[in-house]
Scaffold this motif. Structure first.
Motif, PDB file in Angstrom:
ATOM      1  N   HIS A  54       0.850  -1.183   0.000  1.00  0.00           N
ATOM      2  CA  HIS A  54       0.000   0.000   0.000  1.00  0.00           C
ATOM      3  C   HIS A  54       0.891   1.240   0.000  1.00  0.00           C
ATOM      4  CE1 HIS A  54      -3.935  -1.979   0.966  1.00  0.00           C
ATOM      5  NE2 HIS A  54      -3.098  -2.929   1.376  1.00  0.00           N
ATOM      6  N   PHE A  55       0.769   2.043  -1.030  1.00  0.00           N
ATOM      7  CA  PHE A  55       1.487   3.311  -1.115  1.00  0.00           C
ATOM      8  C   PHE A  55       0.455   4.431  -1.171  1.00  0.00           C
ATOM      9  CE2 PHE A  55       5.743   1.958  -3.325  1.00  0.00           C
ATOM     10  CZ  PHE A  55       5.941   0.999  -2.347  1.00  0.00           C
ATOM     11  N   PHE A  56       0.531   5.339  -0.209  1.00  0.00           N
ATOM     12  CA  PHE A  56      -0.280   6.548  -0.236  1.00  0.00           C
ATOM     13  C   PHE A  56       0.607   7.702  -0.710  1.00  0.00           C
ATOM     14  CE2 PHE A  56      -1.951   3.629   2.880  1.00  0.00           C
ATOM     15  CZ  PHE A  56      -3.326   3.692   2.739  1.00  0.00           C
ATOM     16  N   PHE A  57      -0.010   8.800  -1.087  1.00  0.00           N
ATOM     17  CA  PHE A  57       0.769   9.931  -1.572  1.00  0.00           C
ATOM     18  C   PHE A  57      -0.013  11.229  -1.411  1.00  0.00           C
ATOM     19  CE2 PHE A  57      -1.547   8.007  -5.086  1.00  0.00           C
ATOM     20  CZ  PHE A  57      -2.182   9.086  -5.696  1.00  0.00           C
ATOM     21  N   GLN A  58       0.711  12.321  -1.247  1.00  0.00           N
ATOM     22  CA  GLN A  58       0.104  13.644  -1.238  1.00  0.00           C
ATOM     23  C   GLN A  58      -0.548  13.889  -2.597  1.00  0.00           C
ATOM     24  OE1 GLN A  58       0.915  16.749   1.363  1.00  0.00           O
ATOM     25  NE2 GLN A  58       0.066  14.851   2.140  1.00  0.00           N
ATOM     26  N   TYR A  59      -1.760  14.392  -2.580  1.00  0.00           N
ATOM     27  CA  TYR A  59      -2.565  14.446  -3.799  1.00  0.00           C
ATOM     28  C   TYR A  59      -3.392  15.719  -3.813  1.00  0.00           C
ATOM     29  CZ  TYR A  59      -5.973  12.558  -7.256  1.00  0.00           C
ATOM     30  OH  TYR A  59      -6.780  12.334  -8.343  1.00  0.00           O
ATOM     31  N   ALA A  60      -3.271  16.483  -4.899  1.00  0.00           N
ATOM     32  CA  ALA A  60      -4.105  17.667  -5.118  1.00  0.00           C
ATOM     33  C   ALA A  60      -4.822  17.473  -6.448  1.00  0.00           C
ATOM     34  CB  ALA A  60      -3.262  18.937  -5.124  1.00  0.00           C
ATOM     35  N   PRO A  61      -6.003  16.883  -6.448  1.00  0.00           N
ATOM     36  CA  PRO A  61      -6.651  16.489  -7.708  1.00  0.00           C
ATOM     37  C   PRO A  61      -7.202  17.644  -8.537  1.00  0.00           C
ATOM     38  CG  PRO A  61      -8.088  16.012  -5.843  1.00  0.00           C
ATOM     39  CD  PRO A  61      -6.769  16.450  -5.271  1.00  0.00           C
ATOM     40  N   PHE A  62      -7.358  18.820  -7.931  1.00  0.00           N
ATOM     41  CA  PHE A  62      -8.023  19.913  -8.634  1.00  0.00           C
ATOM     42  C   PHE A  62      -7.090  20.804  -9.435  1.00  0.00           C
ATOM     43  CE2 PHE A  62     -10.697  19.027  -4.843  1.00  0.00           C
ATOM     44  CZ  PHE A  62     -11.788  18.507  -5.520  1.00  0.00           C
ATOM     45  N   ASP A  63      -5.778  20.663  -9.251  1.00  0.00           N
ATOM     46  CA  ASP A  63      -4.848  21.561  -9.926  1.00  0.00           C
ATOM     47  C   ASP A  63      -3.493  20.869 -10.075  1.00  0.00           C
ATOM     48  OD1 ASP A  63      -3.232  23.627 -10.856  1.00  0.00           O
ATOM     49  OD2 ASP A  63      -4.082  25.127  -9.511  1.00  0.00           O
ATOM     50  N   ALA A  64      -2.990  20.788 -11.296  1.00  0.00           N
ATOM     51  CA  ALA A  64      -1.698  20.148 -11.540  1.00  0.00           C
ATOM     52  C   ALA A  64      -0.537  20.944 -10.973  1.00  0.00           C
ATOM     53  CB  ALA A  64      -1.497  19.947 -13.042  1.00  0.00           C
ATOM     54  N   LYS A  65      -0.795  22.160 -10.502  1.00  0.00           N
ATOM     55  CA  LYS A  65       0.255  22.969  -9.876  1.00  0.00           C
ATOM     56  C   LYS A  65       0.193  22.911  -8.355  1.00  0.00           C
ATOM     57  CE  LYS A  65       0.745  26.235 -13.710  1.00  0.00           C
ATOM     58  NZ  LYS A  65       0.717  27.658 -14.127  1.00  0.00           N
ATOM     59  N   GLY A  66      -0.684  22.091  -7.821  1.00  0.00           N
ATOM     60  CA  GLY A  66      -0.782  21.939  -6.367  1.00  0.00           C
ATOM     61  C   GLY A  66      -2.113  22.439  -5.851  1.00  0.00           C
ATOM     62  N   GLY A  67      -2.154  22.717  -4.552  1.00  0.00           N
ATOM     63  CA  GLY A  67      -3.395  23.180  -3.939  1.00  0.00           C
ATOM     64  C   GLY A  67      -3.726  22.359  -2.710  1.00  0.00           C
ATOM     65  N   LEU A  68      -5.002  22.328  -2.356  1.00  0.00           N
ATOM     66  CA  LEU A  68      -5.466  21.621  -1.166  1.00  0.00           C
ATOM     67  C   LEU A  68      -5.080  20.148  -1.244  1.00  0.00           C
ATOM     68  CD1 LEU A  68      -7.146  21.988   1.451  1.00  0.00           C
ATOM     69  CD2 LEU A  68      -9.161  21.299   0.118  1.00  0.00           C
ATOM     70  N   LYS A  69      -4.444  19.657  -0.160  1.00  0.00           N
ATOM     71  CA  LYS A  69      -3.863  18.308  -0.183  1.00  0.00           C
ATOM     72  C   LYS A  69      -4.781  17.264   0.460  1.00  0.00           C
ATOM     73  CE  LYS A  69       0.189  19.435  -2.002  1.00  0.00           C
ATOM     74  NZ  LYS A  69       0.120  20.897  -1.988  1.00  0.00           N
ATOM     75  N   PHE A  70      -4.901  16.157  -0.256  1.00  0.00           N
ATOM     76  CA  PHE A  70      -5.561  14.939   0.201  1.00  0.00           C
ATOM     77  C   PHE A  70      -4.488  13.839   0.244  1.00  0.00           C
ATOM     78  CE2 PHE A  70      -8.461  17.659  -1.972  1.00  0.00           C
ATOM     79  CZ  PHE A  70      -9.729  17.469  -1.463  1.00  0.00           C
ATOM     80  N   TRP A  71      -4.907  12.611   0.566  1.00  0.00           N
ATOM     81  CA  TRP A  71      -4.052  11.441   0.323  1.00  0.00           C
ATOM     82  C   TRP A  71      -4.693  10.602  -0.770  1.00  0.00           C
ATOM     83  CZ3 TRP A  71      -1.484   8.317   4.864  1.00  0.00           C
ATOM     84  CH2 TRP A  71      -0.519   9.120   5.481  1.00  0.00           C
ATOM     85  N   GLY A  72      -3.902  10.246  -1.794  1.00  0.00           N
ATOM     86  CA  GLY A  72      -4.306   9.231  -2.746  1.00  0.00           C
ATOM     87  C   GLY A  72      -3.761   7.886  -2.305  1.00  0.00           C
ATOM     88  N   HIS A  73      -4.276   6.808  -2.904  1.00  0.00           N
ATOM     89  CA  HIS A  73      -3.947   5.462  -2.416  1.00  0.00           C
ATOM     90  C   HIS A  73      -3.769   4.504  -3.593  1.00  0.00           C
ATOM     91  CE1 HIS A  73      -5.428   1.748   0.122  1.00  0.00           C
ATOM     92  NE2 HIS A  73      -4.158   1.673  -0.167  1.00  0.00           N
ATOM     93  N   MET A  74      -2.613   3.835  -3.648  1.00  0.00           N
ATOM     94  CA  MET A  74      -2.339   2.803  -4.642  1.00  0.00           C
ATOM     95  C   MET A  74      -2.045   1.482  -3.939  1.00  0.00           C
ATOM     96  SD  MET A  74      -2.334   4.003  -7.818  1.00  0.00           S
ATOM     97  CE  MET A  74      -2.176   5.530  -8.759  1.00  0.00           C
ATOM     98  N   LYS A  75      -2.465   0.379  -4.574  1.00  0.00           N
ATOM     99  CA  LYS A  75      -2.251  -0.953  -4.014  1.00  0.00           C
ATOM    100  C   LYS A  75      -1.664  -1.865  -5.091  1.00  0.00           C
ATOM    101  CE  LYS A  75      -5.750  -3.768  -3.103  1.00  0.00           C
ATOM    102  NZ  LYS A  75      -6.955  -4.352  -2.451  1.00  0.00           N
ATOM    103  N   SER A  76      -0.766  -2.774  -4.664  1.00  0.00           N
ATOM    104  CA  SER A  76      -0.086  -3.634  -5.627  1.00  0.00           C
ATOM    105  C   SER A  76       0.353  -4.936  -4.974  1.00  0.00           C
ATOM    106  CB  SER A  76       1.142  -2.904  -6.196  1.00  0.00           C
ATOM    107  OG  SER A  76       1.905  -3.750  -7.028  1.00  0.00           O
ATOM    108  N   LYS A  77       0.468  -5.980  -5.783  1.00  0.00           N
ATOM    109  CA  LYS A  77       1.041  -7.256  -5.327  1.00  0.00           C
ATOM    110  C   LYS A  77       2.555  -7.294  -5.511  1.00  0.00           C
ATOM    111  CE  LYS A  77      -2.725  -9.646  -4.250  1.00  0.00           C
ATOM    112  NZ  LYS A  77      -2.985 -10.116  -2.855  1.00  0.00           N
ATOM    113  N   ASP A  78       3.062  -6.472  -6.473  1.00  0.00           N
ATOM    114  CA  ASP A  78       4.460  -6.617  -6.866  1.00  0.00           C
ATOM    115  C   ASP A  78       5.215  -5.300  -7.000  1.00  0.00           C
ATOM    116  OD1 ASP A  78       3.278  -5.579  -9.122  1.00  0.00           O
ATOM    117  OD2 ASP A  78       3.682  -7.311 -10.404  1.00  0.00           O
TER     118      ASP A  78
END
Length: 472
Positions: A54-78
């Motif tokens: 499980h890898f989480f990451f700082q995420y600002a979905p509304f602007d490619a230049k940044g902004g209000l921060k959420f956490w995004g979440h990725m999951k993988s077996k490998d």
């Protein structure tokens, strides 16, 4: 999920629908984590839990230049094939209403627990260093890695020492000898960077145990701290801001590096070793996986660099990626980084390197391995503009723009002193290069943006090598 989070979900989903074709767009990475849309920065909450990474990451979905921060979440077996699991953390409480900032994961007794900094900026005439800001340690937990409990505020700015500013953040939680510890990065009122180590018996109630700082001021702020054992050594990793830039060290606006704390020594400036000498690397975090490997992941980017160089993916609606996960070990008193062994599964067609001749690779993903026989000059040229060279004890990553092109987008040169060159490995994704020198004793990470779909490579060296085309 509270009412505010419920309102935010459709907004984010609408943004992500706009970016649904990004994975196939120009310069989108194939085996590195990139955001679904918008902005990505610090890796957070890295862990192995219930059979998945499980890898989480700082995420600002509304602007490619940044902004209000959420956490995004990725999951993988490998750690190669990733599934996006959405946004688990929103800035939806009084303790984090201006941003879900960086933090870590801790797994125990079938539970995943997240600790992070909740950012609050008060309205008013404040400097937001000495006042006007709240930095809160927030806790939430999950029984499945997807759904999380209500948030708890564990520490506030009032719990930090009096000689610290309002910049204390990025909790890293770990267990040692039956006790729990939390490391926080900070900025003191005398503009000196430092880290605070708290101790707990239950992960809910924390007491200050120790402070890490250098005798002389080493930057004004230490971000994203990490403390771990590695081959019977203690490693303190920090991302200091405010170091003087020099020709062969601290070449970026901000740095990331480590102190190898042998025999319990306190850190000193001369012990600091940079994790990465390239243009794009910051805020790394490590975790211990199920195989006992200490794995490091960094943000292949930097804040506050827009005046120096750019990322043209902003125009496409997204920005930044995470690095390849790197296994850590200690060799000759230095921490060595190598891509996790899983990367070998991407290798497809093998091509022998013919020194002095240009080789064309199908696509932008490849793994080049070069063994060098002597300290004679070495040069690897990618797309005629990216020059990776070694001469007279200096290893260089340099972009030499053409008349009409600049695949470095303003990036110029980064250098490191290396006494003897033995081997070079270059791991390339569509718009990312990771260069591992001498088995990962020195690493350079950079974004780059060639126009064509294929890659041309020319190697000039006293040595032998091979190139693997990579594909998922």
């Amino acid at each position: 999920m509270n009412v505010m989070a419920e309102v935010m979900v459709p907004w984010i989903q609408e943004q992500e629908k706009k970016g649904k074709d990004l994975k196939d767009a120009k310069w989108s990475t194939r085996f590195h984590i990139m955001p679904p849309v918008g902005w990505l920065n610090d890796p957070n909450g890295l862990c192995y839990y219930n059979g998945d990474y499980h890898f989480f990451f700082q995420y600002a979905p509304f602007d490619a230049k940044g902004g209000l921060k959420f956490w995004g979440h990725m999951k993988s077996k490998d750690m190669l094939h990733w599934t996006y699991e959405g946004v688990p953390l929103f800035p939806d409480s009084p303790y984090d209403c201006h941003g879900v900032y960086s933090g870590s994961a801790f797994t125990e007794d079938g539970q995943m627990e997240l600790f992070y900094t909740g950012n609050v900026k008060l309205d008013g005439d404040y400097d937001y260093v000495l006042d006007g800001r709240e930095a809160n340690v927030i806790y939430t937990a999950s029984q499945d890695g997807i759904h999380f409990t209500a948030k708890k505020c564990l520490l506030t700015s009032a719990d930090y020492p009096e000689d610290y500013t309002r910049h204390v953040r990025d909790p890293k939680v770990f267990r040692e000898n039956g006790r729990y510890y939390m490391l926080l990065g900070g900025r003191k009122k005398n503009d000196a960077g430092a880290a605070l180590l708290y101790e707990s018996a239950d992960k809910m109630h924390w007491t200050l145990k120790e402070e890490f700082q250098t005798a002389d001021t080493f930057g004004y702020m230490w971000e994203c701290p990490d403390l771990f054992s590695l081959d019977e050594n203690k490693v303190l990793s920090v991302s200091p801001q405010g170091l003087a830039r020099e020709a062969f060290k601290n070449q970026n606006v901000y740095q990331s590096g480590y102190f190898l704390l042998k025999d319990g020594k306190t850190p000193s400036a001369d012990m600091f070793v940079e994790w990465d000498m390239g243009f794009d690397f910051y805020a790394p975090q490590t975790f211990l996986d199920e195989k006992g490997r200490r794995i490091l992941v960094g943000w292949a980017g930097l804040p506050d660099v827009e005046a120096e160089y750019q990322n043209p993916t902003v125009a496409l609606g997204w920005q930044h990626v995470l690095t390849t996960p790197r296994e850590l070990s200690v060799r000759n008193g230095r921490v060595v980084q190598t891509p996790v062994e899983e990367v070998a599964a991407l290798r497809k067609k093998e091509i022998s390197v013919e020194c002095g001749k240009e080789t064309e690779i199908s696509g932008g993903c490849f793994d080049l391995e070069l063994t060098v026989f002597s300290d004679a000059p070495m040069c690897i040229t990618l797309e005629k503009e990216c020059v990776i060279g070694y001469q007279n004890g200096v290893f260089t990553l340099e972009f030499q723009p053409g008349a009409d092109t600049d695949i470095g987008c303003g990036r110029k040169a980064r250098r490191a002193r290396i006494e003897h060159l033995r081997e070079v490995r270059i791991l390339s994704d569509e718009s990312l290069l990771e260069i591992y020198v001498n088995g990962g004793e020195t690493v350079f990470t950079t974004r780059y943006y060639p126009d064509g779909s294929n890659r041309s490579i020319r190697v000039e060296a006293d040595g032998t090598g091979k190139i693997f085309e990579l594909a998922l």
